[in-house]
Design a protein around this motif. Structure first.
Motif, short mmCIF file in Angstrom:
data_model
loop_
_atom_site.label_atom_id
_atom_site.label_comp_id
_atom_site.label_asym_id
_atom_site.label_seq_id
_atom_site.Cartn_x
_atom_site.Cartn_y
_atom_site.Cartn_z
N THR A 124 -1.55 -23.36 -22.60
CA THR A 124 -3.07 -23.15 -22.42
C THR A 124 -3.54 -21.96 -22.93
O THR A 124 -2.88 -20.97 -22.79
N ASN A 126 -2.84 -27.31 -21.46
CA ASN A 126 -1.30 -27.98 -20.61
C ASN A 126 -0.69 -28.69 -21.72
O ASN A 126 -0.26 -29.81 -21.47
N ASP A 154 -2.53 -18.36 -22.41
CA ASP A 154 -3.01 -17.85 -20.94
C ASP A 154 -1.80 -18.40 -19.97
O ASP A 154 -1.66 -17.68 -19.04
N GLU A 155 -1.28 -19.50 -20.22
CA GLU A 155 -0.33 -20.31 -19.39
C GLU A 155 0.62 -21.07 -20.10
O GLU A 155 0.37 -21.25 -21.26
N GLY A 156 1.76 -21.12 -19.56
CA GLY A 156 3.00 -22.16 -20.38
C GLY A 156 4.04 -21.17 -20.78
O GLY A 156 4.06 -20.06 -20.65
N ARG A 157 5.04 -21.82 -21.27
CA ARG A 157 6.60 -21.29 -21.62
C ARG A 157 6.59 -21.64 -23.00
O ARG A 157 6.51 -22.56 -23.64
N LYS A 204 8.32 -14.42 -22.86
CA LYS A 204 7.09 -14.45 -22.04
C LYS A 204 6.00 -13.78 -22.93
O LYS A 204 4.85 -14.46 -22.82
#
Length: 511
Positions: A10, A21, A56-59, A68
């Protein structure tokens, strides 16, 4: 085995979610297509993969290792190489320097080792089996060869994943075939390819797996064999789009435009054709055929050295663009970014730039009210997606930028509209809308000339096609009954020395 795995990616900019997502896995030795309309999130996802953007989010997992915060240097060290649309080459440097300098820097060299540079550059060319003059300035190369230089540079840096962003935008069909041959060869050597495109025919030709983004979300993915044209377009656009063929009205009266044996020394010669009200004719040919030079001459950007040109019954001589506009001719150029738009300026300023006289107040100053009214009417007419006419045109998608260029020239109220590559670099939805609007213009009595080597575009939108080779029109064909296979074959066939003009008698065959 997964080379790179993205999970729940994201990314937002100023509160607007560019990616939401998104999951995607690219396996070793796989050719995957990442498709989507302009603004769908493709470029943002590429920059996440390259380490340029941090999600902002996720792997992000590469070669089984989770990151990271992936940096560009880490992405390169893991074998990820991005070839952007502009290829990021140095036009003033040689082929050898462009291919090898990045490797020299990675190896920590502080002094130039010319022997090493030439050796590594040749090794890069050998990897894809092409021959090129190592001392040639890259600025002098064709677009296709610049792309090959960028690929060689990536391979020297031990690429494992090659991301190709809209790689065929400025290529001819022959060059596309060569690029695909190189791509398949790289896959056979174990490289993974992420082919980023919205060109339906090419996606089906080269890709094995497909991921489609729309409005920042992944809407579908799977093997290419599970998709057909209708399903692909539906997931890309969210609507069902069927190709609509064009049928011109019965030709009658005087032609809007007639050219008689026109030419420009060393560019093209003996060009003759007529364009009638309501017609859409195509002028097609490979790069270097003279098609763009002809288009520019018809708009007064190039000066004819022979022949005659008529608007209606009146013979005209175009000394400049103003003469063309005054005679009812408008031209949408091949490169909207450098020839068609003032990128930092607003949509309003771009739309009125060709008809600024219509917006002047009694004090001979540009009226903001008249500007907003004129521009606003075209924003509505062409469905330009924007919050207002005051937005800089450089912030728009490719499809909306093209609509702004078209609006600028339609505001001159032309009788003849010349569209040079009208849908280059625009997504399927915008492409369909531009084609539909072009047919509406023809229905209203405008004569349209489309300059294009996009075969489906030619066959679905024109009633005649003029085939150019080596600066001459060698054939004038009706589109009715003409197949893509036949036109493709005619485009690629060699023509005899000097060519054969459209009005020339056939040459006698000898035993």
């Amino acid at each position: 085995m997964a080379l790179i795995k993205l999970t729940g990616i994201t990314k937002s900019f100023a509160g607007v979610r560019a990616l939401q997502n998104v999951d995607m896995t690219i396996n070793e030795g796989e050719i995957r297509c990442l498709a989507g309309e302009n603004g769908g999130g493709k470029s943002t996802l590429i920059k996440v993969i390259s380490g340029f953007y941090t999600p902002d989010e996720g792997r992000i997992e590469i070669n089984g290792k989770e990151y990271k915060r992936l940096t560009p240097q880490q992405a390169i060290s893991e074998g990820i190489q991005i070839i952007y649309q502009d290829f990021s080459v140095f036009p003033n440097l040689t082929v050898a320097e462009n291919i090898a300098l990045s490797l020299e820097r990675l190896q920590g060299r502080h002094l130039v080792n010319w022997k090493s540079i030439y050796k590594n550059a040749q090794r890069g060319l050998d990897m894809i089996g092409v021959h090129m003059d190592l001392d040639a300035p890259v600025g002098s190369l064709s677009v296709a060869n610049k792309q090959l230089v960028a690929i060689c540079r990536a391979l020297l840096q031990e690429a494992k994943l090659l991301v190709m962003d809209e790689p065929t935008t400025a290529l001819t069909r022959k060059e596309v075939d060569s690029l695909f041959a190189v791509t398949r060869d790289l896959q056979a050597k174990g490289l993974s390819i992420l082919f980023v495109s919205h060109k339906l025919e090419e996606v089906f030709e080269i890709a094995e797996e497909l991921t489609i983004l729309r409005n920042g979300r992944k809407v579908t993915e799977g093997p290419m064999k599970e998709f057909d044209r209708a399903k692909f377009i539906y997931h890309m656009t969210g609507r069902e789009i069927e190709p609509a063929h064009f049928k011109a009205p019965e030709i009658s009266g005087e032609p809007l435009l007639r050219v008689d044996n026109i030419g420009i020394t060393d560019l093209f010669e003996n060009i003759s054709f007529s364009l009638y009200a309501g017609e859409i004719i195509a002028i097609t040919g490979l790069l270097g055929s003279g098609r763009s030079e002809l288009a520019r001459a018809l708009f007064g950007l190039e000066k004819l050295t022979s022949g005659r040109m008529f608007i209606g019954e009146k013979q005209v001589r175009l000394h400049n663009v103003k003469d063309a506009i005054n005679n009812g001719i408008a031209y949408v150029p091949e490169d909207r970014l450098t020839e068609g738009l003032f990128l930092p300026h607003t949509i309003n300023n771009n739309v009125i730039s060709a008809t600024i006289g219509k917006t002047l107040s009694k004090w001979r100053l540009v009226s903001a009210k008249k500007t907003n009214e004129l521009s606003g009417s075209w924003i509505d007419e062409l469905k330009i997606v924007t919050p207002s006419g005051g937005v800089p045109v450089q912030t728009l998608s490719g499809g909306n930028q093209q609509r702004v260029v078209i609006a600028k020239w339609l505001s001159t109220n032309p009788k003849v509209l010349i569209l040079n590559g009208p849908t280059v670099g625009v997504d399927i939805g915008s492409k369909t809308d531009i084609h539909s609007y072009t047919k509406r213009l023809a229905k209203d009595g405008i004569g349209v000339i489309i300059i294009s080597d996009d075969i489906p575009e030619v066959l679905e939108n024109c009633n005649r096609v003029l085939l150019m080779k080596k600066g001459r029109i060698i054939e004038d064909m009706p589109c009715a009954g003409l197949t893509a296979e036949v036109l493709s074959r005619k485009l690629s066939e060699e023509v005899g020395a000097g060519g054969q003009g459209a009005d020339s008698p056939p040459k006698e065959e000898t035993a």
